[in-house]
Design a protein around this motif. Structure first.
Motif, PDB file in Angstrom:
ATOM      1  N   ALA A 137       0.827  -0.627   0.059  1.00 30.19           N
ATOM      2  CA  ALA A 137       0.112   0.422  -0.159  1.00 30.19           C
ATOM      3  C   ALA A 137       0.750   1.185  -0.636  1.00 30.19           C
ATOM      4  O   ALA A 137       0.194   2.175  -0.618  1.00 30.19           O
ATOM      5  CB  ALA A 137      -1.263  -0.410   1.461  1.00 30.19           C
ATOM      6  N   GLY A 138       1.987   1.339   0.388  1.00 23.95           N
ATOM      7  CA  GLY A 138       3.069   2.630   0.528  1.00 23.95           C
ATOM      8  C   GLY A 138       3.131   2.343  -0.290  1.00 23.95           C
ATOM      9  O   GLY A 138       3.741   3.866  -0.934  1.00 23.95           O
ATOM     10  N   ALA A 139       3.925   1.751  -1.271  1.00 26.15           N
ATOM     11  CA  ALA A 139       5.054   1.587  -2.815  1.00 26.15           C
ATOM     12  C   ALA A 139       3.723   2.055  -3.071  1.00 26.15           C
ATOM     13  O   ALA A 139       4.689   2.808  -4.534  1.00 26.15           O
ATOM     14  CB  ALA A 139       5.266   0.184  -2.726  1.00 26.15           C
ATOM     15  N   ILE A 169      18.452   4.263  -4.093  1.00 22.83           N
ATOM     16  CA  ILE A 169      18.391   2.867  -3.846  1.00 22.83           C
ATOM     17  C   ILE A 169      18.374   2.609  -2.738  1.00 22.83           C
ATOM     18  O   ILE A 169      18.334   3.127  -0.932  1.00 22.83           O
ATOM     19  CB  ILE A 169      19.775   2.379  -4.009  1.00 22.83           C
ATOM     20  CG1 ILE A 169      21.111   3.211  -4.752  1.00 22.83           C
ATOM     21  CG2 ILE A 169      19.942   0.651  -3.324  1.00 22.83           C
ATOM     22  CD1 ILE A 169      22.429   2.563  -4.532  1.00 22.83           C
ATOM     23  N   PHE A 170      17.420   1.243  -2.203  1.00 21.76           N
ATOM     24  CA  PHE A 170      16.029   0.901  -1.929  1.00 21.76           C
ATOM     25  C   PHE A 170      17.073  -0.789  -1.370  1.00 21.76           C
ATOM     26  O   PHE A 170      17.006  -0.870  -2.392  1.00 21.76           O
ATOM     27  CB  PHE A 170      14.436   1.359  -2.136  1.00 21.76           C
ATOM     28  CG  PHE A 170      13.641   0.166  -0.627  1.00 21.76           C
ATOM     29  CD1 PHE A 170      13.031   1.248   0.282  1.00 21.76           C
ATOM     30  CD2 PHE A 170      13.401  -1.055  -0.658  1.00 21.76           C
ATOM     31  CE1 PHE A 170      12.792   0.278   1.415  1.00 21.76           C
ATOM     32  CE2 PHE A 170      12.674  -1.714   0.393  1.00 21.76           C
ATOM     33  CZ  PHE A 170      12.621  -0.857   1.156  1.00 21.76           C
ATOM     34  N   VAL A 171      17.231  -0.377   0.019  1.00 21.08           N
ATOM     35  CA  VAL A 171      17.657  -2.284  -0.037  1.00 21.08           C
ATOM     36  C   VAL A 171      17.042  -3.165   0.630  1.00 21.08           C
ATOM     37  O   VAL A 171      16.095  -2.310   1.999  1.00 21.08           O
ATOM     38  CB  VAL A 171      19.191  -2.108   0.357  1.00 21.08           C
ATOM     39  CG1 VAL A 171      20.077  -3.409   1.583  1.00 21.08           C
ATOM     40  CG2 VAL A 171      20.254  -1.155   0.040  1.00 21.08           C
ATOM     41  N   CYS A 218      10.182   2.580  -1.018  1.00 21.64           N
ATOM     42  CA  CYS A 218      10.401   1.784  -1.825  1.00 21.64           C
ATOM     43  C   CYS A 218      10.143   2.438  -3.272  1.00 21.64           C
ATOM     44  O   CYS A 218      10.340   2.871  -3.984  1.00 21.64           O
ATOM     45  CB  CYS A 218      10.053   0.464  -1.467  1.00 21.64           C
ATOM     46  SG  CYS A 218       9.902  -0.649  -2.899  1.00 21.64           S
ATOM     47  N   GLY A 219       8.466   3.229  -3.025  1.00 19.38           N
ATOM     48  CA  GLY A 219       8.000   3.510  -4.434  1.00 19.38           C
ATOM     49  C   GLY A 219       8.553   4.403  -5.289  1.00 19.38           C
ATOM     50  O   GLY A 219       8.104   4.585  -6.530  1.00 19.38           O
ATOM     51  N   THR A 220       9.337   5.446  -4.256  1.00 18.04           N
ATOM     52  CA  THR A 220       9.955   6.372  -4.583  1.00 18.04           C
ATOM     53  C   THR A 220      11.582   6.641  -4.807  1.00 18.04           C
ATOM     54  O   THR A 220      11.865   7.324  -5.166  1.00 18.04           O
ATOM     55  CB  THR A 220      10.075   7.560  -3.777  1.00 18.04           C
ATOM     56  OG1 THR A 220      10.617   7.302  -2.065  1.00 18.04           O
ATOM     57  CG2 THR A 220       8.528   8.553  -3.327  1.00 18.04           C
ATOM     58  N   SER A 221      11.946   5.457  -4.839  1.00 15.27           N
ATOM     59  CA  SER A 221      13.469   4.592  -5.417  1.00 15.27           C
ATOM     60  C   SER A 221      12.987   4.453  -6.447  1.00 15.27           C
ATOM     61  O   SER A 221      12.536   4.263  -7.610  1.00 15.27           O
ATOM     62  CB  SER A 221      13.824   3.279  -4.542  1.00 15.27           C
ATOM     63  OG  SER A 221      13.419   2.140  -4.917  1.00 15.27           O
TER      64      SER A 221
END
Length: 284
Positions: A137-139, A169-171, A218-221
């Motif tokens: 939902a957040g992504a 970068i999202f890890v 993560c959705g904005t990476s």
């Protein structure tokens, strides 16, 4: 001279003078037609006019008309020359991979789904399923949940938004590897990259940010990577996070998660539904 002869000479002179006066003028060349004007009937174009017409016809044959307006053709050429965002991101990722010395850090696109242990559907703990739902939902709607990260980590969000997306970068990784991820994140700053790991986001109370806020990051990476270690391979959260992020990025199909309680309840209902009906005892 005799009078009769003089009369004859005078008559001849008069006839010659009349012929000179009444003779028709010599024929003149017809006027040339103006450019683009058809010649009058019976009038032939001059040599220069013929040459101009031939040159114009050759020029038209060499430059065929293109479909669409001039602005449409220009826009088409610009689209062909301008690299797409996906190509830019791929190029940035290829450069990043050459700079990463740690073989445990891999892009999500290089991780096959079956290696995460999730295919089709999986039975997981209820908390893991809820995490996947909130993360997704957040992504999908990062603008709704980025404010939570901004309240706890304003400097991080400000730098995150100022960095080009292809360098964000999202890890995905296990909490036990947080120190290694932090060390690597610091080394990437000199090259203009910014790294986010869920352990980096803590609220003022000391607790971690919500799963929806992590999903928003993560959705904005621009690049999603996995820190693949033995600890990560044992974590159901890492597997679910990788599978959910992969689905959102179009790398794999959606994985259906069934919580343990749902599975037990469904098994119980199935068992009751398939129990043989008891044989009634005859009434004596």
């Amino acid at each position: 001279m005799r009078p009769r002869a003089l009369l004859n000479v005078t008559a001849i002179c008069l006839l010659l003078a009349a012929a000179t006066v009444w003779a028709p003028p010599p024929p003149s060349a017809p006027p040339a037609a103006a450019p683009g004007q058809k010649p009058a009937p019976g009038q032939k174009p001059a040599a220069a006019e013929k040459a101009a017409v031939a040159q114009k016809a050759a020029s038209t044959a060499q430059k065929p008309a293109l479909p669409g307006s001039l602005s449409e053709r220009a826009e088409s050429r610009l689209k062909a020359l301008e690299p797409t965002a996906a190509l830019k991101q791929r190029a940035g990722l290829e450069r990043l991979l050459k700079e990463v010395p740690d073989p445990q850090l891999k892009p999500l696109s290089k991780i096959l789904l079956h290696k995460t242990g999730f295919l089709g559907f999986s039975i997981v703990d209820g908390g893991v399923k809820q995490f996947s739902t909130d993360f997704g939902a957040g992504a999908k709607n990062p603008d709704r949940f980025m404010s939570e990260v901004s309240l706890s980590q304003p400097a991080l969000v400000e730098k995150w938004e100022k960095t080009p997306r292809e360098k964000r970068i999202f890890v995905i990784g296990a909490g036990k590897d947080s120190a290694k991820v932090s060390e690597w994140a610091e080394s990437m700053q000199s090259d203009g990259y910014i790294v986010f790991f869920y352990k980096f986001c803590r609220q003022s109370s000391g607790g971690l940010c919500s799963s929806k806020a992590v999903g928003a990051m993560c959705g904005t990476s621009g690049i999603t990577m996995i820190y693949q270690t033995p600890s990560a391979e044992l974590s159901e959260y890492v597997k679910v996070e990788a599978a959910t992020a992969g689905f959102l990025e179009g790398l794999n199909d959606k994985v259906v998660l069934i919580s343990t309680s749902e599975f037990l309840a469904a098994s119980s209902r199935w068992y009751v539904a398939n129990m043989p009906a008891p044989t009634p005892t005859p009434i004596k």
